[in-house]
Write an enzyme that holds these catalytic residues in place. Structure first.
Site, PDB file in Angstrom:
ATOM      1  N   GLN A  83     -53.172  -1.106  14.611  1.00  0.00           N
ATOM      2  CA  GLN A  83     -52.699  -0.557  15.622  1.00  0.00           C
ATOM      3  C   GLN A  83     -53.019   0.714  15.822  1.00  0.00           C
ATOM      4  O   GLN A  83     -52.431   1.752  16.367  1.00  0.00           O
ATOM      5  CB  GLN A  83     -51.084  -0.451  14.883  1.00  0.00           C
ATOM      6  CG  GLN A  83     -50.284  -1.806  14.790  1.00  0.00           C
ATOM      7  CD  GLN A  83     -49.178  -1.887  13.855  1.00  0.00           C
ATOM      8  OE1 GLN A  83     -49.242  -1.844  12.680  1.00  0.00           O
ATOM      9  NE2 GLN A  83     -47.881  -1.777  14.705  1.00  0.00           N
TER      10      GLN A  83
ATOM     11  N   VAL B 104     -55.708   3.656  16.874  1.00  0.00           N
ATOM     12  CA  VAL B 104     -56.297   3.827  18.273  1.00  0.00           C
ATOM     13  C   VAL B 104     -57.634   4.545  17.968  1.00  0.00           C
ATOM     14  O   VAL B 104     -58.199   4.864  19.022  1.00  0.00           O
ATOM     15  CB  VAL B 104     -55.504   4.389  19.358  1.00  0.00           C
ATOM     16  CG1 VAL B 104     -54.145   3.624  19.550  1.00  0.00           C
ATOM     17  CG2 VAL B 104     -55.247   6.046  18.698  1.00  0.00           C
TER      18      VAL B 104
ATOM     19  N   HIS C 168     -52.919  -1.491  20.076  1.00  0.00           N
ATOM     20  CA  HIS C 168     -52.617  -0.020  20.742  1.00  0.00           C
ATOM     21  C   HIS C 168     -53.649   0.646  21.415  1.00  0.00           C
ATOM     22  O   HIS C 168     -53.304   1.600  21.886  1.00  0.00           O
ATOM     23  CB  HIS C 168     -51.978   0.938  19.639  1.00  0.00           C
ATOM     24  CG  HIS C 168     -50.451   0.201  19.206  1.00  0.00           C
ATOM     25  ND1 HIS C 168     -49.795   0.790  18.115  1.00  0.00           N
ATOM     26  CD2 HIS C 168     -49.738  -0.796  19.385  1.00  0.00           C
ATOM     27  CE1 HIS C 168     -48.733   0.250  17.864  1.00  0.00           C
ATOM     28  NE2 HIS C 168     -48.734  -0.957  18.612  1.00  0.00           N
TER      29      HIS C 168
ATOM     30  N   CYS D 229     -54.448   2.793  39.265  1.00  0.00           N
ATOM     31  CA  CYS D 229     -55.277   1.720  39.594  1.00  0.00           C
ATOM     32  C   CYS D 229     -55.797   0.617  38.318  1.00  0.00           C
ATOM     33  O   CYS D 229     -56.165  -0.373  38.355  1.00  0.00           O
ATOM     34  CB  CYS D 229     -56.416   1.625  40.543  1.00  0.00           C
ATOM     35  SG  CYS D 229     -57.958   2.362  39.888  1.00  0.00           S
TER      36      CYS D 229
ATOM     37  N   CYS E 119     -59.749   5.620  43.171  1.00  0.00           N
ATOM     38  CA  CYS E 119     -58.911   5.914  43.778  1.00  0.00           C
ATOM     39  C   CYS E 119     -58.347   7.294  43.820  1.00  0.00           C
ATOM     40  O   CYS E 119     -57.436   7.604  44.635  1.00  0.00           O
ATOM     41  CB  CYS E 119     -57.661   4.916  43.524  1.00  0.00           C
ATOM     42  SG  CYS E 119     -56.785   5.408  42.127  1.00  0.00           S
TER      43      CYS E 119
ATOM     44  N   THR F 119     -48.976  -0.523   6.766  1.00  0.00           N
ATOM     45  CA  THR F 119     -48.213  -0.519   8.039  1.00  0.00           C
ATOM     46  C   THR F 119     -46.579  -0.581   7.638  1.00  0.00           C
ATOM     47  O   THR F 119     -46.288  -1.174   6.784  1.00  0.00           O
ATOM     48  CB  THR F 119     -48.583  -1.576   9.033  1.00  0.00           C
ATOM     49  OG1 THR F 119     -47.560  -1.522  10.043  1.00  0.00           O
ATOM     50  CG2 THR F 119     -48.345  -2.974   8.690  1.00  0.00           C
TER      51      THR F 119
ATOM     52  N   ASN G 229     -49.766  -1.550   0.223  1.00  0.00           N
ATOM     53  CA  ASN G 229     -49.197  -0.466   0.823  1.00  0.00           C
ATOM     54  C   ASN G 229     -48.615   0.188  -0.263  1.00  0.00           C
ATOM     55  O   ASN G 229     -48.312  -0.147  -1.403  1.00  0.00           O
ATOM     56  CB  ASN G 229     -47.688  -0.915   1.518  1.00  0.00           C
ATOM     57  CG  ASN G 229     -47.389   0.156   2.493  1.00  0.00           C
ATOM     58  OD1 ASN G 229     -46.999   1.467   2.346  1.00  0.00           O
ATOM     59  ND2 ASN G 229     -47.264  -0.276   3.814  1.00  0.00           N
TER      60      ASN G 229
HETATM   61 ZN    ZN Z   1     -57.900   4.552  40.123  1.00  0.00          ZN
END
Ligand code: ZN
Length: 221
Positions: free
Chosen positions: A77, A79, A95, A106, A126, A164, A189
């Site tokens: 989880q 990042v 995540h 987009c 875009c 966790t 843990n």
């Molecule tokens: Zn875009």
């Protein structure tokens, strides 16, 4: 796991200039629509912090486990990409990853981007604003990653739940799924969690200390 490397949790990082904000002011699609620059700057700061930290012995122990085991899947989880930095491959990132950036409109990933500090970088395809490729509150987990996680869980003999809280679903449900499919569930843990009563074994301690000991005990290195 990354807390032990000095990566502050989301809440702990809300200090100084950011003390007035709540997570939902910074990590939701609505917050980004309202003030993309604020959200972009928050994540740019997080990225900078993460760039300065290194994996801890727990990250390296998991990479070593993968080398020893016939089959091994690492579901995270986090990042911050510290598992990959420690040498883990094929990491399933539920995540997302703060180092990746994609278009808010987009969805196209951006390989490179220009951050002049004044404007939110925009999508070359875009013209939409770029956002971090992380899962925000109220967003679904990436379906491909979730599928890969479920497949690994249905197939595993031993499931480690490491550091966790066991509160964030659907990730938290993976341990129970493993248990239902006859896997041995081991919790690593510092504290008791909702999973503790269902775990077959509990190793109380920091992952950076417990996991290297475990690798040593099992494989003798
Ligand atoms: Zn875009």
């Amino acid at each position: 796991m990354s807390q032990e490397s000095g990566v502050p949790t989301f809440r702990d990082a809300l200090e100084g200039l950011w003390a007035e904000y709540r997570p939902e002011d910074l990590a939701t699609p609505e917050a980004f629509r309202r003030d993309p620059k604020r959200v972009w700057d928050w994540y740019a700061g997080r990225r900078e912090k993460i760039d300065s930290v290194t994996p801890n012995p727990g990250h390296y122990a998991l990479a070593a486990m993968a080398d020893h085991a016939t089959r091994f899947a690492l579901i995270t989880q986090n990042v911050d990409g510290l598992h990959q930095k420690a040498g883990s491959r094929g990491v399933i990132e539920l995540h997302g990853n703060i180092r990746r950036v994609r278009c808010f409109d987009c969805g196209r990933p951006a390989e490179t981007w220009q951050d002049d500090g004044r404007h939110v970088p925009i999508c070359a395809a875009c013209g939409g604003f770029l956002r971090p490729d992380v899962v925000w509150f109220g967003e679904l987990l990436p379906p491909g990653e979730m599928r890969a996680a479920r497949e690994a869980v249905l197939d595993c003999q031993v499931f480690f739940s490491i550091g966790t809280s066991g509160l964030v679903h659907p990730a938290a449900s993976l341990a129970y799924e493993a248990s239902r499919h006859q896997a041995v569930v081991v919790e690593v843990n510092l504290e008791q969690t909702p999973l503790s009563s269902a775990a077959d074994y509990i190793l109380r301690g920091r992952s950076g200390e417990v996991l290297p000991e475990l690798v040593k005990a099992v494989w003798g290195e």
